[in-house]
Write an enzyme that holds these catalytic residues in place. Structure first.
Site, PDB file in Angstrom:
ATOM      1  N   HIS A 155     -23.415  28.717 -17.803  1.00 35.97           N
ATOM      2  CA  HIS A 155     -23.120  27.598 -17.970  1.00 35.97           C
ATOM      3  C   HIS A 155     -23.511  27.112 -19.274  1.00 35.97           C
ATOM      4  O   HIS A 155     -23.712  25.904 -19.719  1.00 35.97           O
ATOM      5  CB  HIS A 155     -23.808  26.495 -16.774  1.00 35.97           C
ATOM      6  N   SER A 285     -14.692  24.216 -45.892  1.00 33.89           N
ATOM      7  CA  SER A 285     -14.563  22.784 -45.815  1.00 33.89           C
ATOM      8  C   SER A 285     -14.288  22.362 -47.064  1.00 33.89           C
ATOM      9  O   SER A 285     -14.960  22.714 -48.095  1.00 33.89           O
ATOM     10  CB  SER A 285     -15.501  22.221 -45.041  1.00 33.89           C
TER      11      SER A 285
END
Length: 484
Positions: A155, A285
């Site tokens: 999970h 970026s």
């Protein structure tokens, strides 16, 4: 539009391998058509039809199209609105002795469908070779990190420890299943053969004066000359579009595997535990200079989603083939089939590039383990106390209280997990304080992960990569360099 681009696929082949890009190129498509016409003429001549040696010779000498012939075909197609007849005419201009017998008895699908089956067969061969290489690369990675403990996640929450190598075997196992599925699809592909306009072979029966045995022999001979073991026993005008479903299904399934692998690596990159290759001059970026975006794995996820949905086109196309055929499959398939193979090829090469440059950060992994392991070790501490004569329920309560205190430090105050320090300071745990380091050794929490890696590589990967074609592909593979 230039004649060379008439059949160019919408998905740019810029990033595909040279072999796969050429396979679906206009040049190879029309070369394959001419080869099929040659095979048909050779077989018809051998079975007694009046076809001259000169006709066969001229066809053999002109299988490749020149730029001038592409222009001729484009002009003829514009006039006739029929691609196959345009190329029948163009072939005849350079093989005039064969002009009257090219396409004899055939329908357009003799070249279009049989060519597609050749492309599907050869395309799967290319993908199988690439899968061999990718599995080999990831197997080397799994072996290298077979016993490096790392925090497992269920999970995406901290769970019991595993190893970096064991996690990689989960990826490899799915790739082995993809290899199996793609091989099955490859082995199942047959040839349409010579079946005529509605699949009844009526035109060929007329050519051979009603001799059924001769028609059967023609079908078998053309099939053999085209490199297939068998032809589909019955067809309509086309081969069943269900074949496209069977071919695209394992490619879509591979897309799911690739997406899962790339997603895992993207998540690990966020954790700073494992990263894809990142060149020294690469920019992550335009605004944030510090960023190291996992652009390769993002590309894999992006293209894999596209690959996974392409089978839906094949399913819908197959379901609406009216009776002996309808033409609304043609434009769809000219896009879908090449795109599926080009996309799978690009995904494979990108994953190979990633696998060849994966960077592991053991100290980051060890720090994350240290943050979580104290909680995981509480059961071991309790058992050690019981062995030393303590009471299990009392020990459990002591650990529970200290664990909650440590959790408060982590969650509410943003501090480090100090559970072990609290244990060391509590006199109750004096009987086992000398064992604490051993009880917190990460390798004791990975179970049989290293042994599972060894057994998996030996018993499953080894046999899958041992055949001659696999070894040839692996030995001949170069490292993948991505231009952008």
């Amino acid at each position: 539009m230039d004649a060379f681009d008439t059949y160019q696929t919408p998905l740019s082949s810029r990033y595909a391998s040279k072999e796969m890009a050429y396979l679906f190129s206009p040049s190879n498509r029309f070369y394959t058509w001419r080869k099929l016409w040659l095979n048909l003429a050779i077989a018809e001549k051998e079975l007694g039809l009046p076809i001259s040696d000169e006709a066969i010779s001229q066809m053999k000498e002109n299988l490749q199209l020149s730029p001038e012939q592409f222009d001729v075909a484009a002009k003829e197609e514009k006039k006739r609105r029929h691609d196959v007849m345009a190329h029948v005419y163009t072939f005849g201009t350079v093989a005039p002795a064969a002009a009257g017998i090219i396409h004899l008895g055939a329908t357009s699908c003799y070249v279009t469908d049989n060519a597609d089956l050749i492309f599907l067969r050869d395309g799967l061969d290319y993908l199988i070779r690439s899968l061999y290489v990718l599995i080999s690369r990831l197997s080397a990675f799994a072996a290298q990190y077979r016993d490096l403990p790392t925090l497992g996640f269920t999970h995406f929450q901290p769970a019991q420890l595993t190893t970096v190598g064991k996690r990689a075997t989960l990826w490899i196992q799915e790739l082995l299943w993809d290899l199996r599925n793609i091989k099955r699809a490859r082995e199942d592909i047959g040839f349409r053969g010579v079946k005529g306009t509605t699949g009844t072979q009526a035109s060929f029966l007329a050519l051979f004066d009603g001799n059924h045995e001769q028609v059967e022999a023609l079908d078998a001979l053309v099939t053999k000359l085209s490199g297939f073991d068998y032809a589909y026993p019955v067809t309509s005008q086309t081969y069943s579009r269900k074949i496209d479903i069977d071919v695209l299904a394992p490619l879509a399934s591979f897309g799911a595997t690739a997406h899962k692998i790339a997603t895992d690596i993207r998540l690990l990159a966020n954790l700073k535990e494992v990263e894809e290759p990142f060149e020294s001059t690469q920019i992550g970026s335009s605004a944030m200079a510090y960023k190291r975006n996992p652009m390769r794995c993002e590309r894999v996820c992006s293209l894999s989603r596209h690959l996974m949905i392409l089978q839906q086109n094949a399913l819908m196309t197959s379901s609406v083939q009216w009776f002996e055929r309808t033409l609304d499959d043609s434009a769809n398939r000219r896009i879908t089939l090449p795109e599926a193979f080009l996309t799978a090829d690009i995904v494979l090469s990108t994953l190979q590039n990633v696998s060849e440059g994966l960077v592991v950060y053991p100290k980051v992994i060890a720090r994350r383990i240290a943050q979580e392991l104290p909680f995981m070790a509480t059961e071991n501490i309790i058992m050690a106390l019981v062995k030393a004569g303590g009471d299990r329920q009392e020990a459990h309560e002591k650990i529970r209280v200290l664990s909650h205190e440590a959790a408060y430090q982590v969650k509410q105050l943003g501090l480090e997990n100090d559970l072990i320090e609290r244990v060391k300071q509590d006199p109750y745990f004096d009987p086992i304080k000398g064992q604490l380091d051993a009880l917190l050794e990460p390798t004791s929490f990975v179970g049989r992960a290293p042994e599972q890696v060894d057994a998996f590589l030996k018993d499953w990967v080894g046999p899958a990569l041992k055949d001659e074609k696999a070894q040839e592909a692996i030995k001949g593979a170069q490292k993948v360099e991505l231009s952008v």
